[in-house]
Design an enzyme around this catalytic site. Sequence first.
Site, PDB file in Angstrom:
ATOM      1  N   GLN A   7       0.883  -1.160   0.000  1.00  0.00           N
ATOM      2  CA  GLN A   7       0.000   0.000   0.000  1.00  0.00           C
ATOM      3  C   GLN A   7       0.915   1.202   0.000  1.00  0.00           C
ATOM      4  O   GLN A   7       1.518   1.529   1.027  1.00  0.00           O
ATOM      5  CB  GLN A   7      -0.891   0.008   1.240  1.00  0.00           C
ATOM      6  CG  GLN A   7      -1.671   1.297   1.445  1.00  0.00           C
ATOM      7  CD  GLN A   7      -2.907   1.373   0.563  1.00  0.00           C
ATOM      8  OE1 GLN A   7      -3.730   0.476   0.571  1.00  0.00           O
ATOM      9  NE2 GLN A   7      -3.028   2.439  -0.198  1.00  0.00           N
ATOM     10  N   GLY A   8       1.077   1.853  -1.141  1.00  0.00           N
ATOM     11  CA  GLY A   8       2.036   2.941  -1.255  1.00  0.00           C
ATOM     12  C   GLY A   8       1.471   4.269  -0.811  1.00  0.00           C
ATOM     13  O   GLY A   8       0.321   4.381  -0.373  1.00  0.00           O
ATOM     14  N   ALA A   9       2.314   5.288  -0.940  1.00  0.00           N
ATOM     15  CA  ALA A   9       1.886   6.651  -0.638  1.00  0.00           C
ATOM     16  C   ALA A   9       1.042   7.193  -1.778  1.00  0.00           C
ATOM     17  O   ALA A   9       0.922   6.587  -2.838  1.00  0.00           O
ATOM     18  CB  ALA A   9       3.116   7.540  -0.419  1.00  0.00           C
ATOM     19  N   ALA A  50      -2.159   7.474  -2.232  1.00  0.00           N
ATOM     20  CA  ALA A  50      -3.318   6.660  -2.607  1.00  0.00           C
ATOM     21  C   ALA A  50      -2.978   5.707  -3.740  1.00  0.00           C
ATOM     22  O   ALA A  50      -3.668   5.633  -4.756  1.00  0.00           O
ATOM     23  CB  ALA A  50      -4.499   7.553  -2.995  1.00  0.00           C
ATOM     24  N   LYS A  51      -1.909   4.939  -3.560  1.00  0.00           N
ATOM     25  CA  LYS A  51      -1.461   4.033  -4.620  1.00  0.00           C
ATOM     26  C   LYS A  51      -1.180   2.655  -4.045  1.00  0.00           C
ATOM     27  O   LYS A  51      -0.545   2.519  -3.003  1.00  0.00           O
ATOM     28  CB  LYS A  51      -0.205   4.606  -5.285  1.00  0.00           C
ATOM     29  CG  LYS A  51       0.316   3.778  -6.447  1.00  0.00           C
ATOM     30  CD  LYS A  51       1.340   4.560  -7.256  1.00  0.00           C
ATOM     31  CE  LYS A  51       2.543   4.937  -6.432  1.00  0.00           C
ATOM     32  NZ  LYS A  51       3.540   5.676  -7.234  1.00  0.00           N
ATOM     33  N   LYS A  53       0.468  -0.628 -10.928  1.00  0.00           N
ATOM     34  CA  LYS A  53       0.355   0.492  -9.996  1.00  0.00           C
ATOM     35  C   LYS A  53      -1.062   1.046 -10.109  1.00  0.00           C
ATOM     36  O   LYS A  53      -1.461   1.525 -11.173  1.00  0.00           O
ATOM     37  CB  LYS A  53       1.389   1.561 -10.345  1.00  0.00           C
ATOM     38  CG  LYS A  53       2.817   1.070 -10.313  1.00  0.00           C
ATOM     39  CD  LYS A  53       3.786   2.072 -10.922  1.00  0.00           C
ATOM     40  CE  LYS A  53       3.787   3.376 -10.172  1.00  0.00           C
ATOM     41  NZ  LYS A  53       4.797   4.317 -10.732  1.00  0.00           N
ATOM     42  N   ASP A 111      11.911  12.124  -7.635  1.00  0.00           N
ATOM     43  CA  ASP A 111      12.052  11.327  -6.412  1.00  0.00           C
ATOM     44  C   ASP A 111      13.296  10.438  -6.514  1.00  0.00           C
ATOM     45  O   ASP A 111      13.231   9.227  -6.333  1.00  0.00           O
ATOM     46  CB  ASP A 111      10.804  10.469  -6.194  1.00  0.00           C
ATOM     47  CG  ASP A 111      10.795   9.767  -4.835  1.00  0.00           C
ATOM     48  OD1 ASP A 111      11.544  10.198  -3.944  1.00  0.00           O
ATOM     49  OD2 ASP A 111      10.041   8.786  -4.677  1.00  0.00           O
TER      50      ASP A 111
END
Length: 260
Positions: free
Chosen positions: A14-16, A18-19, A36, A166
Site C-alpha cells: 500500500q504505497g503513498a 493513494a497508490k 500500480k 524522487d
Amino acid sequence: MSLSLLESSVLVQQGAEAKRIYKGTLHPNQPQVIFKHRFKKQYRHPTLDNGLTKSRVAMEARALMRCLRNGVSVPGIRMVDPTDGVLGVELIEGPSVRTVLGGGADGDVEEGDEDEDEAEAAGTDPGVGTEWDDYLSKNQLTPEAIMKLIGRELAKMHAVDIIHGDLTTSNMMLRKSSGTDEIELVLIDFGLSYQSAMVEDKAVDLYVLERAFASTHPESEPLFATVLDTYAEESGKAWPGIKRRLDDVRLRGRKRSMVG
C-alpha cells in the site's frame, strides 16, 4: 478490464499518494508485471479525483515512453488505463542500488523518498540478508562503477527534459542486460516525474539524490562526486549551467537548515 487484472494479482504494498502496488500477469503463463493502481480518494470530489488520477497516470506513462524512445534505461510499459488509474510496467529482476551499497532494507525511511514502497515492490530485491560483496565481485562491479552508471542514466534522462522528482538509490535497480552478462542500471518509480527543460528543475533533481546519499549512505561524498563527474561528462555543454544552479540550490538548502 484493468480492475479485474488487479483482482487476480497479489497486493505487494500500500504505497503513498493513494497508490497500491500489485504483482500479476496480463495473461496466463506470461511474465509477471508490476501494476500500480491509483485508487479513488473518498474525501475528494469525484470529478476532480478522476481528472487528477487520469492526468497523473498519463504523465507517468509519457515520461517512461519518452525515456524508452531515447535510450534511457527504465521499465517497459505493459499497459495503461488512465480511467481506472492503472499502469502496468515491467518487473525488474535484481537488487536496488540502496541494498547493494549497504543502505539498509528498502522498507526503511530514506530522506527525500516520497514513495519507498514501490521501490521495494518493483523488483526482486532479496533484501539485506544477501552477501552483497559477493554480488559485486561476481559481477565485476565496484561502487564507483555503479556511480558511473547512475550518472550516465541521469544525464540521458535530463537530456530529454524528464525530471524524475524522487531520485533515491531505492529507485535504482541493477539487472543483467538482455543477451549479455553486463550489469545495467534501471531507473524506476516515475510517479512524481514531469517534463521540463528548466535548469533549476534538473539541479533540484540532483540535489534530492545528493541529500538521499547523505542520509542513507554515510561517508558517501566521494561516491556522489563520481555520479556528478560522469553526469558532467555525459551532459557536455549543458553541465556548467546545471552546476551553477546546483550550487545555488545547495546554498538555499543550507540556509533553510540553519533557520530550522
